[in-house]
Design a protein around this motif. Structure first.
Motif, PDB file in Angstrom:
ATOM      1  N   ASP A   1       4.694  38.583  21.222  1.00 51.47           N
ATOM      2  CA  ASP A   1       4.713  37.434  21.583  1.00 51.47           C
ATOM      3  C   ASP A   1       3.697  37.399  22.757  1.00 51.47           C
ATOM      4  O   ASP A   1       3.787  36.500  23.755  1.00 51.47           O
ATOM      5  N   GLN A   2       2.629  38.036  22.518  1.00 53.21           N
ATOM      6  CA  GLN A   2       1.426  37.768  23.605  1.00 53.21           C
ATOM      7  C   GLN A   2       0.054  37.765  22.988  1.00 53.21           C
ATOM      8  O   GLN A   2       0.007  38.023  21.662  1.00 53.21           O
ATOM      9  N   LEU A   3      -0.566  36.922  23.352  1.00 54.61           N
ATOM     10  CA  LEU A   3      -2.171  36.600  22.536  1.00 54.61           C
ATOM     11  C   LEU A   3      -2.928  37.693  23.320  1.00 54.61           C
ATOM     12  O   LEU A   3      -3.467  37.512  24.386  1.00 54.61           O
ATOM     13  N   PHE A   4      -3.580  38.377  22.135  1.00 52.80           N
ATOM     14  CA  PHE A   4      -4.866  39.269  22.690  1.00 52.80           C
ATOM     15  C   PHE A   4      -5.995  38.717  21.825  1.00 52.80           C
ATOM     16  O   PHE A   4      -5.924  38.427  20.725  1.00 52.80           O
ATOM     17  N   ILE A   5      -6.993  38.586  22.631  1.00 46.02           N
ATOM     18  CA  ILE A   5      -8.378  37.868  21.999  1.00 46.02           C
ATOM     19  C   ILE A   5      -9.437  38.953  22.299  1.00 46.02           C
ATOM     20  O   ILE A   5      -9.497  39.758  23.064  1.00 46.02           O
ATOM     21  N   LYS A   6     -10.288  39.130  20.915  1.00 44.09           N
ATOM     22  CA  LYS A   6     -11.267  40.383  21.032  1.00 44.09           C
ATOM     23  C   LYS A   6     -12.167  40.076  22.116  1.00 44.09           C
ATOM     24  O   LYS A   6     -12.488  39.038  22.619  1.00 44.09           O
ATOM     25  N   ILE A   7     -12.598  41.235  22.652  1.00 45.56           N
ATOM     26  CA  ILE A   7     -13.491  41.210  23.987  1.00 45.56           C
ATOM     27  C   ILE A   7     -14.948  40.928  23.470  1.00 45.56           C
ATOM     28  O   ILE A   7     -15.358  41.714  22.509  1.00 45.56           O
ATOM     29  N   THR A   8     -15.524  39.970  24.028  1.00 47.94           N
ATOM     30  CA  THR A   8     -17.141  39.800  23.996  1.00 47.94           C
ATOM     31  C   THR A   8     -17.580  39.553  25.259  1.00 47.94           C
ATOM     32  O   THR A   8     -17.099  39.348  26.308  1.00 47.94           O
ATOM     33  N   GLU A   9     -18.952  39.533  25.397  1.00 47.76           N
ATOM     34  CA  GLU A   9     -19.802  39.184  26.345  1.00 47.76           C
ATOM     35  C   GLU A   9     -19.436  37.763  26.814  1.00 47.76           C
ATOM     36  O   GLU A   9     -19.528  37.498  28.044  1.00 47.76           O
ATOM     37  N   ALA A  10     -19.645  37.065  25.744  1.00 46.90           N
ATOM     38  CA  ALA A  10     -19.303  35.611  26.115  1.00 46.90           C
ATOM     39  C   ALA A  10     -17.815  35.320  26.658  1.00 46.90           C
ATOM     40  O   ALA A  10     -17.836  34.715  27.667  1.00 46.90           O
ATOM     41  N   GLY A  11     -16.999  36.082  26.355  1.00 51.56           N
ATOM     42  CA  GLY A  11     -15.680  36.305  27.393  1.00 51.56           C
ATOM     43  C   GLY A  11     -15.628  36.427  28.482  1.00 51.56           C
ATOM     44  O   GLY A  11     -15.228  36.015  29.471  1.00 51.56           O
TER      45      GLY A  11
ATOM     46  N   PHE B   1      -8.636  41.258  25.546  1.00 53.34           N
ATOM     47  CA  PHE B   1      -8.199  40.104  26.623  1.00 53.34           C
ATOM     48  C   PHE B   1      -7.028  39.880  26.133  1.00 53.34           C
ATOM     49  O   PHE B   1      -6.676  39.386  25.316  1.00 53.34           O
ATOM     50  N   LEU B   2      -6.100  39.778  27.378  1.00 50.01           N
ATOM     51  CA  LEU B   2      -4.805  39.428  27.315  1.00 50.01           C
ATOM     52  C   LEU B   2      -4.532  37.905  27.920  1.00 50.01           C
ATOM     53  O   LEU B   2      -4.958  37.704  29.083  1.00 50.01           O
ATOM     54  N   MET B   3      -4.304  37.022  27.078  1.00 52.03           N
ATOM     55  CA  MET B   3      -4.168  35.724  27.562  1.00 52.03           C
ATOM     56  C   MET B   3      -2.674  35.542  28.045  1.00 52.03           C
ATOM     57  O   MET B   3      -2.091  35.097  27.086  1.00 52.03           O
ATOM     58  N   GLU B   4      -2.343  35.568  29.336  1.00 49.90           N
ATOM     59  CA  GLU B   4      -1.170  35.154  29.699  1.00 49.90           C
ATOM     60  C   GLU B   4      -0.750  33.924  29.782  1.00 49.90           C
ATOM     61  O   GLU B   4       0.669  33.658  29.820  1.00 49.90           O
TER      62      GLU B   4
END
Length: 110
Positions: free
Chosen positions: A45-55, A75-78
């Motif tokens: 139940d946590q959202l993890f988004i791929k790491i990019t330079e834009a991020g 990236f962990l989107m808390e």
């Protein structure tokens, strides 16, 4: 701890303005796709988004963590309640990710 489908659906709904958001169950957790590109995982139940330079440019202080043991960091989107930030973040991330690989077709016969 497996993710609840309700959390995955909420995350997908929060991201609906970024493109066509779909999800697929993978190894007891979920992969999230935007316009066919996998860009995130939902684990425990946590959202993890791929790491990019834009991020990194959009959120240089965003926490990173592996979504599961042995995984590379994402990236962990808390806070997934800020729809505008999430939309902008995912849009920028997906613009930087490569297009999905074409599916292989099987030849009949053999």
């Amino acid at each position: 701890m497996a993710s609840k489908l309700e959390f995955v659906q909420y995350a997908a709904d929060q991201l609906r303005d970024a493109g066509t958001i779909t999800y697929r169950k993978m190894f007891g957790e979920y992969g999230l796709y935007c316009n066919g590109k996998i860009f995130a995982l939902v684990c425990a139940d946590q959202l993890f988004i791929k790491i990019t330079e834009a991020g990194r440019r959009l959120a240089p202080d965003l926490k990173t963590a592996p979504p599961y043991d042995g995984a590379k960091p994402y990236f962990l989107m808390e806070d997934i309640d800020d729809r505008k930030f999430l939309t902008d973040f995912v849009t920028a991330t997906c613009e930087e990710l490569p297009p999905p690989k074409p599916k292989k077709t099987r030849k009949a016969g053999g």
